[in-house]
Every structure is written in C-alpha cells, then in structure tokens.
Design an enzyme around this catalytic site. Sequence first.
Site, PDB file in Angstrom:
ATOM      1  N   SER A  46       4.306   8.601   9.103  1.00 20.75           N
ATOM      2  CA  SER A  46       3.717   7.701   7.901  1.00 20.75           C
ATOM      3  C   SER A  46       4.818   7.110   6.993  1.00 20.75           C
ATOM      4  O   SER A  46       5.812   7.893   6.864  1.00 20.75           O
ATOM      5  CB  SER A  46       2.807   8.672   7.294  1.00 20.75           C
TER       6      SER A  46
ATOM      7  N   TYR B 226      -0.239  17.047   3.004  1.00 20.71           N
ATOM      8  CA  TYR B 226      -0.351  16.198   4.193  1.00 20.71           C
ATOM      9  C   TYR B 226       0.892  15.484   4.368  1.00 20.71           C
ATOM     10  O   TYR B 226       1.507  15.361   5.507  1.00 20.71           O
ATOM     11  CB  TYR B 226      -1.399  15.202   3.537  1.00 20.71           C
TER      12      TYR B 226
ATOM     13  N   LYS C 185       4.143  15.683   7.631  1.00 23.30           N
ATOM     14  CA  LYS C 185       4.482  14.402   8.511  1.00 23.30           C
ATOM     15  C   LYS C 185       6.318  14.599   8.401  1.00 23.30           C
ATOM     16  O   LYS C 185       6.873  14.280   9.453  1.00 23.30           O
ATOM     17  CB  LYS C 185       4.173  13.100   7.678  1.00 23.30           C
TER      18      LYS C 185
HETATM   19  C1  UD1 Z   1      -3.049   6.680   1.581  1.00 19.80           C
HETATM   20  C2  UD1 Z   1      -2.475   8.012   1.404  1.00 19.80           C
HETATM   21  C3  UD1 Z   1      -1.438   8.111   2.408  1.00 19.80           C
HETATM   22  C4  UD1 Z   1      -1.693   8.166   3.826  1.00 19.80           C
HETATM   23  C5  UD1 Z   1      -2.752   6.789   3.977  1.00 19.80           C
HETATM   24  C6  UD1 Z   1      -3.327   6.825   5.350  1.00 19.80           C
HETATM   25  C7  UD1 Z   1      -2.931   8.658  -0.828  1.00 19.80           C
HETATM   26  C8  UD1 Z   1      -2.247   8.938  -2.212  1.00 19.80           C
HETATM   27  N1  UD1 Z   1      -2.081   8.228   0.102  1.00 19.80           N
HETATM   28  O1  UD1 Z   1      -2.265   5.496   1.505  1.00 19.80           O
HETATM   29  O2  UD1 Z   1      -0.428   9.183   2.434  1.00 19.80           O
HETATM   30  O3  UD1 Z   1      -0.752   8.277   4.776  1.00 19.80           O
HETATM   31  O4  UD1 Z   1      -3.668   6.730   3.073  1.00 19.80           O
HETATM   32  O5  UD1 Z   1      -4.135   5.723   5.662  1.00 19.80           O
HETATM   33  O6  UD1 Z   1      -3.961   8.723  -0.720  1.00 19.80           O
HETATM   34  N2  UD1 Z   1      -7.599   1.854  -3.602  1.00 19.80           N
HETATM   35  C9  UD1 Z   1      -8.651   1.079  -4.715  1.00 19.80           C
HETATM   36  N3  UD1 Z   1      -9.685   1.746  -4.495  1.00 19.80           N
HETATM   37  C10 UD1 Z   1     -10.129   2.426  -3.556  1.00 19.80           C
HETATM   38  C11 UD1 Z   1      -9.131   2.945  -2.525  1.00 19.80           C
HETATM   39  C12 UD1 Z   1      -8.167   2.635  -2.435  1.00 19.80           C
HETATM   40  O7  UD1 Z   1      -8.255   0.471  -5.381  1.00 19.80           O
HETATM   41  O8  UD1 Z   1     -11.366   3.032  -3.792  1.00 19.80           O
HETATM   42  C13 UD1 Z   1      -6.096   1.117  -3.791  1.00 19.80           C
HETATM   43  C14 UD1 Z   1      -5.074   2.081  -3.997  1.00 19.80           C
HETATM   44  O9  UD1 Z   1      -4.791   2.451  -5.224  1.00 19.80           O
HETATM   45  C15 UD1 Z   1      -4.025   1.577  -3.106  1.00 19.80           C
HETATM   46  C16 UD1 Z   1      -4.552   0.691  -1.984  1.00 19.80           C
HETATM   47  O10 UD1 Z   1      -5.968   0.650  -2.622  1.00 19.80           O
HETATM   48  O11 UD1 Z   1      -3.230   0.815  -3.902  1.00 19.80           O
HETATM   49  C17 UD1 Z   1      -4.662   1.272  -0.583  1.00 19.80           C
HETATM   50  O12 UD1 Z   1      -5.107   2.845  -0.569  1.00 19.80           O
HETATM   51  P1  UD1 Z   1      -5.477   3.570   0.387  1.00 19.80           P
HETATM   52  O13 UD1 Z   1      -6.161   2.709   1.471  1.00 19.80           O
HETATM   53  O14 UD1 Z   1      -6.028   4.886   0.058  1.00 19.80           O
HETATM   54  O15 UD1 Z   1      -4.001   3.838   1.123  1.00 19.80           O
HETATM   55  P2  UD1 Z   1      -2.753   4.646   0.509  1.00 19.80           P
HETATM   56  O16 UD1 Z   1      -3.022   5.311  -0.728  1.00 19.80           O
HETATM   57  O17 UD1 Z   1      -1.474   3.512   0.574  1.00 19.80           O
END
Ligand code: UD1
Length: 342
Positions: free
Chosen positions: A126, A151, A155
């Site tokens: 990842s 987690y 990795k």
């Molecule tokens: C997350 C994990 C990462 C993992 C990946 C797997 C965290 C901090 N990181 O990545 O370790 O490898 O998932 O797919 O959990 N967001 C919103 N509202 C929401 C959900 C997300 O605004 O309800 C935003 C988040 O702040 C981020 C973006 O959407 O900026 C992507 O979020 P997400 O899909 O959870 O992925 P990551 O955080 O990048």
Amino acid sequence: MAKILVTGGLGFIGSHTVVELQDEGFEVVIIDDLSNSSIDTLERITSITGVQPVFEQIDLKEKNKVIDFFNRHNDVKGVIHFAASKAVGESVEQPLKYYENNINTLVYVLQELQKLETSNFIFSSSCTVYGQADELPITENAPVKMAESPYGNTKQIGEEIIQDSCRVNENFNAIALRYFNPIGAHETANIGELPIGVPQNLVPFITQTAIGIREQLSVFGDDYPTSDGTCIRDYIHVVDLAKAHVVALQRLIGRNNKENYETFNIGTGKGSTVLEVIKSFEKVSGEKLNYKIAERRAGDIIAAYADTSKANNELGWKAELTLDDAMASAWKWEQNIRKVSS
Ligand code: UD1
C-alpha cells in the site's frame, strides 16, 4: 495453463484479479476464509468469465492447512496474496489480531513456497508505507515512513519479510505492488466492494449515501493546503489494478524481472480532491449527494499520488480508466446489489 493461487480471492481486489487472470487463460485456485467476503462472489466471478475457479475455504492462520494445501497443489506457478485484514481503525484497537492475520499467514505461505523449485509471489502492499511523502508525485524511492497504524505496519513488515526471503533464495521471485486508492467495480456490476457495516472509505460511503443507506457524507476537513481545501488521493479503478497484478505475475513467470524483489507503485499518477470525487459522482450518476464539511479525520495525510513511470516502463502497465469510469461503475454496482438484496 499455469496454476495460480489467489489468497483472499473472493475479496474486493482479489475477485477482480481472478477475473483478469482467467481472461488471460490462467487456472485459478482461490483460498478465502470468508471472514470479509461472500461465497456468492464465486458464482458472480463465474458468471463473468464462464469458468468456475477452484475454491478452498481455508483460514491461513491454520498452518497445517497451509502445508496440506501446498502438498496437494505443488504445481502452483504463482501466488497472489491478498488475504489480510485492512481496517485501519480496527487495527489500532486490536493490533495483535492484525499481526496474526497479516504476518503469521504471510510467513506460513512463504514457508511452503520456499519448498518449491521456483516460486513467484505478488504481495498486496500500500502507498500507506510512504506516509505523508515529502515530494509528490511519490516514486518507489521515497523513504518508508514510520507506520501510522498496526495495519500500515503489517504492510511494511510484510515487505521486509519478503525482501529477506528473496535475499536468501534466488529462486524465489517477488513483487510488492503498492496500491494507491482502489475504487470502482467490474463493468458488469457482478462484482465490487462489499464493506461490512459503516464504510470507512470514501467511495462506498458516497454510493451508500446516494442510495439512502447513509444519511449524509462528512467531508473530513476543507482547510488543507490544497486547491479546494480537501485532501488529495490517487484513485485507481480496481480493474486497472487487477490487470497490474496479471502483468506483474507474467513478468515473474517470464523471468523478465530485473531483481528477485521489486516494488511498483500502482496508481493513475493523478491526484483528485474529495470534492472532485463528489463532483465526478454527481456528474456520472445524475444524483445530488447530501454532504457536509466536517472536522479533519485523525491520521489523514494531506496529499498522495503516484509517480507511475516505473510501472509504465518496466511492467508496461498503465491505468486506462478514468475517475468518472470508476465512479460510474461503483454506482452501477451499488444499485445492483441493493436491487438483489431488497
Ligand atoms: C485508507 C487508509 C489506508 C488504506 C486505504 C485502503 C486511513 C487513514 N487510511 O486510505 O491506510 O490503505 O484506506 O483503501 O484510514 N473521506 C471523507 N469522508 C469519508 C471518508 C473519507 O472525507 O467518509 C476522505 C478522507 O479524509 C480522505 C479521502 O476521503 O481524504 C479518502 O479516504 P479513504 O477512502 O478512507 O482512503 P485513505 O484515507 O486514503
């Protein structure tokens, strides 16, 4: 027809990879413990490819079962290892569960692979290993930062275990693929992401909100130093990601790898903000999404997107599908599963 073992082959990325492997003529054997997947996915894969993969329900934590599997399948030409737990928050609460699920199982599979004459191994890593990288886009040479969660640590440790194993056995070939943010679903809408409970990731939360399962999406922070204040990620269509696994495996089987341990970033090379993802969803679905700006989420990095030149040049792989394609497929999938289950 080379026989390939796909662990976690009924999961989100695993199931899409099984489809692409079968399309390329590989014989696929799936191991899955069904802890975060559904047996229905086996039929769904078969409905796409016309060929039912062999399936064995095995919990890889049971070492004897792993040994027994490889005794029966010592003709395996490659392993793509997806089986792992992946919820960041849960890993903070239950670190030992994550170390057991993600590390013990990896060791057991590698121990059996080492017994084969030659072995080819693809590992699900990842971009989380880079943390908040100092330079964007992120190349494979960017330093691995201290993990933010158990987690993420699994990795990093997983990569180290594989690298150490490659060092002592020149017949063991491995590639770690460092995924950016996998989203979307197969174009048939027969397979896709099936989050258990409240989705933690952005795209399933968007589609579940639009279909009425969640009331409102919270956008975590709009005061980041980015163009519109929301975080930037590199969202990659799961079908493109699945194809990257196939070319990586072909590289190893064809002995085209330069070293016996290699890493590749798998992303599109393009960063998108959370608001851009929402706009893309609204455009392709024609739905208005109910969302609000909320507090930042602890642990989120500001921005991450891949430098994909190594994957482009060495693997001959490039992401072909767009963010709009991914959002359209995720929406079609969401609509399809709700239709079936209602
Ligand atoms: C997350 C994990 C990462 C993992 C990946 C797997 C965290 C901090 N990181 O990545 O370790 O490898 O998932 O797919 O959990 N967001 C919103 N509202 C929401 C959900 C997300 O605004 O309800 C935003 C988040 O702040 C981020 C973006 O959407 O900026 C992507 O979020 P997400 O899909 O959870 O992925 P990551 O955080 O990048």
